[in-house]
Design an enzyme around this catalytic site. Structure first.
Site, short mmCIF file in Angstrom:
data_model
loop_
_atom_site.label_atom_id
_atom_site.label_comp_id
_atom_site.label_asym_id
_atom_site.label_seq_id
_atom_site.Cartn_x
_atom_site.Cartn_y
_atom_site.Cartn_z
N HIS A 196 -3.17 18.45 -20.79
CA HIS A 196 -3.20 17.64 -22.00
C HIS A 196 -4.18 16.49 -21.87
CE1 HIS A 196 0.39 19.95 -23.11
NE2 HIS A 196 -0.16 19.83 -24.29
N GLU A 440 3.22 30.50 -29.04
CA GLU A 440 2.49 30.14 -27.82
C GLU A 440 3.15 30.72 -26.57
OE1 GLU A 440 2.18 25.87 -27.58
OE2 GLU A 440 4.20 25.55 -28.32
N ASP A 464 -1.11 27.44 -24.41
CA ASP A 464 0.09 27.91 -23.72
C ASP A 464 0.20 29.43 -23.73
OD1 ASP A 464 1.52 25.72 -22.60
OD2 ASP A 464 1.79 24.97 -24.63
N CYS A 511 -4.40 26.62 -33.41
CA CYS A 511 -4.67 25.21 -33.12
C CYS A 511 -4.90 24.96 -31.63
CB CYS A 511 -3.54 24.32 -33.64
SG CYS A 511 -1.94 24.68 -32.89
C1 PEP Z 1 -1.32 25.15 -27.42
O1 PEP Z 1 -0.50 25.42 -26.55
O2 PEP Z 1 -2.30 25.87 -27.67
C2 PEP Z 1 -1.18 23.94 -28.22
C3 PEP Z 1 -1.96 23.68 -29.23
O3 PEP Z 1 -0.21 23.06 -27.82
P1 PEP Z 1 -0.40 22.04 -26.59
O4 PEP Z 1 -1.81 22.13 -26.12
O5 PEP Z 1 -0.05 20.70 -27.12
O6 PEP Z 1 0.59 22.56 -25.61
MG MG Z 2 1.35 24.32 -26.50
#
Ligand code: PEP
Ligand code: MG
Length: 585
Positions: A196, A440, A464, A511
């Site tokens: 992150h 995910e 994920d 996303c």
């Molecule tokens: C993902 O897992 O692609 C996602 C957008 O969520 P995060 O990156 O916050 O886990």
């Molecule tokens: Mg995620």
């Protein structure tokens, strides 16, 4: 002489600046004199920090399970005793009074004296006790520094401006703080491209390289550095010619970005007339300002975790409501997709961090919706805050990390409960607020048709999805070479989810970071994706590719790629496709 180091480029762009080496384990203690009249104030600062350290340890003591090894509980007990010990406490106060210096330094001097006493002992066991003293002293020093930083104005934190930060690792909260301090880039010894922190760096437009082992030994404070986030290269102490070359690359990159600005606020539409939804990802309402610099767009992913991490208590319903409303107001009528909190894995609250990493595989532990369902009262606060925000504009709610349809059923029951509570309290809310889920986890992708039947939209989280499909930790740079978005199994799961949405007639967005990487835009368009949510920085580049693509021509070629078995074959095929279809201006 210049030195070349390599790591993983996790956030694009070139940064040139001097190194600031961050030693998190051991706070940097500076000595300074204080005016005589501030001695009492300094002693008070020391007592406040000492009490905070005590509270932290008491909290840890309460939270750790009864069955932790005896060493650990003993260590906490010893630390608590030391925090009351007159030799440490009175001795520090005496140092403040005699040397008329800051509490951090007085404490350090007292600590050095005590350590020396232990060092001189013959008893091997007692010698090791000096580590306990150091630990306790550092805990108090961290409290002193943290309290000070909270009070410092922006001007006083300007020492990081323009610097390149070298750290073992950074948390998302560190990254946000440093962006405020206007750093020009960072490199870390650990961490993969999908952590992150790395994603945040991309969102904030900070060039970053991770996985540079021993960087803190190889780079000295104030060394001049070039970091190239496009390919993970670092040049320490560059010569003039190299510096000139990278400055000109930086200039070209800026120019290229400036050219893309002609697409600002224009629709995203393919050459064969398909309208594409292109939204942005944000972590805080403030990020909408950055989004606005590129495009007047909605938000397809608002990660609400930033409101929860780096603090001890959960935010209240009112604080959440006010924050979400601020984001909605900033969007001026565009849609806001609020994701319910995804705590766990590499995003934790302070109170959880203090009792250490209890789970061996936190990404598979009590994360996201699992955690929310375990703490329904906290979850209800967030659900009510989101529902209330919906009364003021176009809002939708998105649930992360669903693995099983029964989790969705429980969530939907809680949403109904939240509505009942709001109704009873005569509070305004959106009774028809759209609810969607992130896909995910492979199990969710395989069941996406069932999720689609019960929901208003789906959103694919490839960060994920790839982690869980390929069984590799997205934040571990040791396995980052295995992180393959083009693995046929990953593409199959994306395809299944897109089909499920199409069959049910609901929107499916993507996303994860794959949507922000121009390399994959043609592929995703050809697979049928009509809704992208991307990093602010990538908005115009992705729009540029969309606006130069023809889905009808792409689709059959992409189908062929999907039938291949090796990620590398797919990669080569995609390179060809990108060359054929991209940038045909
Ligand atoms: C993902 O897992 O692609 C996602 C957008 O969520 P995060 O990156 O916050 O886990
Ligand atoms: Mg995620």
């Amino acid at each position: 002489m210049s030195v070349l180091l390599n790591g993983i480029g996790v956030s694009k762009g070139i940064a040139i600046g001097q190194a600031y080496v961050l030693y998190r384990e051991q706070p940097e203690i500076r000595e300074y004199n204080i005016p005589k009249k501030r001695i009492n104030h300094e002693i008070k600062r020391f007592h406040t920090a000492r009490k905070q350290a005590q509270k932290q340890l008491h909290d840890i003591k309460q939270k750790i399970a009864n069955d932790v090894p005896q060493d650990i509980s003993q260590f906490i007990e010893t630390s608590l005793l030391m925090l009351e010990d007159p030799v440490l406490c009175d001795g520090t106060i005496k140092q403040i009074e005699q040397r008329i210096c800051n509490a951090e330094w007085a404490l350090q001097s007292q600590c050095d004296r005590l350590v020396k006493v232990f060092d001189d002992m013959d008893d091997a066991y007692l010698k090791t006790r000096k580590d306990d003293i150091i630990h306790v002293v550092q805990r108090i020093q961290r409290c002193l520094i943290a309290n000070d930083q909270a009070e410092q104005s922006n001007d006083e934190t300007d020492y990081l401006k323009g610097k390149i930060i070298i750290a073992d690792d950074l948390t998302p909260a560190d990254t946000i703080l440093m962006q405020h301090q206007r750093i020009s880039g960072f490199l870390t010894e650990y961490g993969g491209p999908l952590s992150h922190t790395a994603i945040l760096a991309g969102n904030l437009g900070i060039p970053a390289v991770t996985g540079v082992r021993n960087a803190k030994q190889l780079i000295l404070a104030n060394d001049w550095l070039i970091i190239d986030g496009n390919n993970g290269m670092i040049i320490v102490d560059p010569d003039r010619k190299t510096l000139k070359h990278f400055k000109s690359l930086q200039k070209d990159e800026k120019q290229r970005k400036r050219n893309l600005f002609e697409l600002k606020n224009k629709p995203a539409r393919t050459l064969d007339g398909h309208e594409i939804i292109l939204n942005g990802n944000i972590d805080r309402p403030n990020d909408i300002k950055t989004l606005r610099q590129f495009d007047h767009t909605g938000v397809g992913l608002y990660r609400t975790e930033m409101l929860f991490i780096d603090r001890d208590e959960n935010p209240s319903e009112e604080e959440q409501f006010e924050t979400y409303r601020r984001a909605l107001r900033a969007l001026k009528g565009k849609q806001l997709t609020i994701r319910t909190v995804d705590l766990g894995a590499d995003k934790e609250m302070n109170s959880t961090l203090q009792h250490g990493p209890l789970a061996h595989n936190p990404a598979m532990g009590l994360r996201a919706i699992r955690r929310c369902l375990k703490e329904p009262d906290q979850f209800l606060k967030q659900l009510r805050a989101i529902l209330r925000t919906g009364a003021y504009g176009p809002v939708q709610m998105m649930i992360p990390m669903m693995t099983c349809i029964s989790e969705l059923d429980q969530t939907l029951i809680l949403i109904e409960q939240a509505k009942e509570q709001l109704k009873k309290n005569k509070q305004k809310y959106d009774a028809r607020l759209p609810v969607g889920a992130m896909i995910e986890v492979p199990s969710a992708a395989l069941s996406s048709h069932t999720f689609a039947e019960k929901l208003d939209f789906l959103s694919i989280g490839t960060n994920d999805l790839i982690q869980y499909t390929l069984a590799l930790d997205r934040i571990d740079d040791e396995v980052s070479h295995l992180y393959k978005p083009l693995h046929p199994s990953v593409l199959k799961l994306i395809d299944i989810t897109l089909q499920a949405g199409a069959n049910q007639g609901i929107n499916v967005s993507l996303c994860g970071e794959m949507a922000s990487d121009p390399k994959y835009t043609c592929l995703l368009l050809g697979m049928g994706l009509k809704n992208f949510s991307v990093q602010a920085n990538s908005l115009l580049e992705i729009k540029h590719i969309i606006n130069n693509s023809r889905i009808e021509k792409l689709a059959p070629k992409v189908r062929k790629l999907l039938s291949l078995s090796y990620p590398d074959e797919i990669e080569l095929g995609l390179d060809d496709l990108n060359k054929q279809f991209n940038y045909q201006q």
